[in-house]
Design an enzyme around this catalytic site. Structure first.
Site, PDB file in Angstrom:
ATOM      1  N   LYS A   1       1.807  -3.525   6.499  1.00 52.04           N
ATOM      2  CA  LYS A   1       2.225  -3.654   5.090  1.00 52.04           C
ATOM      3  C   LYS A   1       3.732  -3.436   4.967  1.00 52.04           C
ATOM      4  CE  LYS A   1      -1.722  -4.604   3.195  1.00 52.04           C
ATOM      5  NZ  LYS A   1      -1.930  -5.936   2.565  1.00 52.04           N
TER       6      LYS A   1
ATOM      7  N   SER B   1       0.828  -1.207   0.000  1.00 53.64           N
ATOM      8  CA  SER B   1       0.000   0.000   0.000  1.00 53.64           C
ATOM      9  C   SER B   1       0.858   1.251   0.000  1.00 53.64           C
ATOM     10  CB  SER B   1      -0.879   0.007   1.258  1.00 53.64           C
ATOM     11  OG  SER B   1      -1.481   1.271   1.433  1.00 53.64           O
TER      12      SER B   1
ATOM     13  N   TYR C   1      -2.351  -0.514  10.300  1.00 54.05           N
ATOM     14  CA  TYR C   1      -2.563  -1.196   8.998  1.00 54.05           C
ATOM     15  C   TYR C   1      -1.359  -0.955   8.094  1.00 54.05           C
ATOM     16  CZ  TYR C   1      -3.860  -1.450   4.097  1.00 54.05           C
ATOM     17  OH  TYR C   1      -3.849  -1.709   2.745  1.00 54.05           O
TER      18      TYR C   1
END
Ligand code: WQD
Length: 327
Positions: free
Chosen positions: A144, A116, A140
């Site tokens: 990643k 991302s 989050y």
């Protein structure tokens, strides 16, 4: 010569599965169906299970003669990750590491990873290149970035070769309207705008109209899900040709504002999108869009679809599937 697609019953995963199969590739999907839908995988072989289940992963690799992997399966709600970080460390990082372990034991060493642009946090410079500092601003995004590092170390210790694709803002639906996004699992701008425009949700909150941008709203790089799926197909070809481990930004290089999205929806849908002005959302960068130089030179990838096509396909999907995949 089968591709194992984890999370292949999800939004971007299902579009990637369809492209691979349209090219004649053998595909098997592993998906827990926590947020995915069996219907999205259409008639692709589907194994329902968890990426951390080493015995199952080993069995799938043997049964289907898996030679490469595209790994989408992850939790992806930024807000939830800040409320329940353990869920994200466990599934996104530990689950991915266990998944790779099992794949390596099965002799699988070509791996495409769904990363991302949020690994960059708030970029100091736009357009954003891969040289930008990694500075996640959410759990989050950190998961990643951590998983990318795990993959690099598996490259050092076990010869795994991987492509980490750092997505910008994925949106839109398949050009033939066969599959699309499940808006029940998304607080992203475009499904939110669609739902409000169809009178199925409250007015869209415009998070900030006082940014230093042409119309005062924040700017993002919206990329059509079919273009994004194609980047995964080309990444598998890159690895099959012996390509080395690399991380690539996948965006169009074009920035669009929140109001650009709202106005395009009104123009294309022939509706008025109900909106309400709201304060800026914590953690939102004022502007972020990709520098697609490296993905273009490495994969020969170029986006085909504009913001209008994103809105057209999203509008067609949501207006014909108001309940998503639920019958
Ligand atoms: C877009 C813009 C909001 C909702 C996402 C993913 C992230 C990564 C990149 C994959 C922002 C504004 C939104 C609303 C609004 N992708 N907005 N009202 O935050 O850019 O990040 O894409 O990993 O994981 O989350 O996407 O769609 O939430 O916001 O004004 O109701 O729309 O402020 O400027 P974001 P988003």
């Amino acid at each position: 010569m089968t591709v194992l697609v984890s999370g292949g019953a999800g939004y971007i995963g299902s579009h990637t599965v369809r492209q691979l199969r349209s090219l004649g590739r053998n595909v098997v999907v592993l998906d827990s169906l926590d947020t995915g839908h069996a219907q999205a995988a259409l008639d692709t072989p589907l194994v329902i299970g968890n990426i951390a289940d080493a015995e199952l992963v080993n069995q799938v690799c043997g049964d289907h003669k898996v030679t490469s992997v595209v790994h989408f399966a992850a939790h992806k709600a930024v807000g939830e990750s800040m409320q329940n970080p353990a869920k994200y460390w466990r599934n996104n990082v530990d689950g991915s590491a266990r998944f790779v372990d099992a794949l390596l034991h099965a002799g699988v060493k070509q791996f495409v990873f769904s990363s991302s642009c949020s690994v960059y946090g708030t970029p100091a410079v736009v357009p954003v290149s891969e040289a930008a500092p990694i500075d996640p601003e959410s759990v989050y995004a950190e998961t990643k970035a951590m998983t990318e590092r795990v993959l690099r170390w598996y490259g050092v210790t076990s010869g795994l070769r991987s492509v980490s694709l750092r997505y910008f803002n994925a949106a839109g639906a398949s050009l033939d309207n066969a599959i699309g996004e499940d808006w029940t699992h998304s607080a992203n701008l475009i499904p939110v705008v669609m739902k409000a425009a169809m009178g199925m949700a409250p007015p869209v909150q415009i998070f900030g109209t006082d940014y230093p941008t042409p119309d005062g709203t924040a700017i993002r790089d919206y990329i059509h899900v079919e273009d994004l799926a194609n980047a995964h197909v080309l990444s598998l070809a890159y690895l099959a040709d012996g390509g080395d481990t690399i991380a690539l930004n996948v965006g169009t290089g074009v920035g669009s504002s929140v109001f650009d999205v709202v106005h395009a929806t009104e123009r294309i849908g022939g509706v008025t999108v109900p909106t309400t002005l709201a304060p800026r959302r914590a953690g939102d960068p004022v502007s972020t869009y990709s520098d697609p130089t490296l993905v273009r030179s490495t994969l020969g990838w170029t986006p085909e679809h504009s913001l209008d096509t994103i809105i057209e396909t999203a509008w067609r999907w949501h207006s014909t599937h108001p309940n998503g995949y639920a019958t």
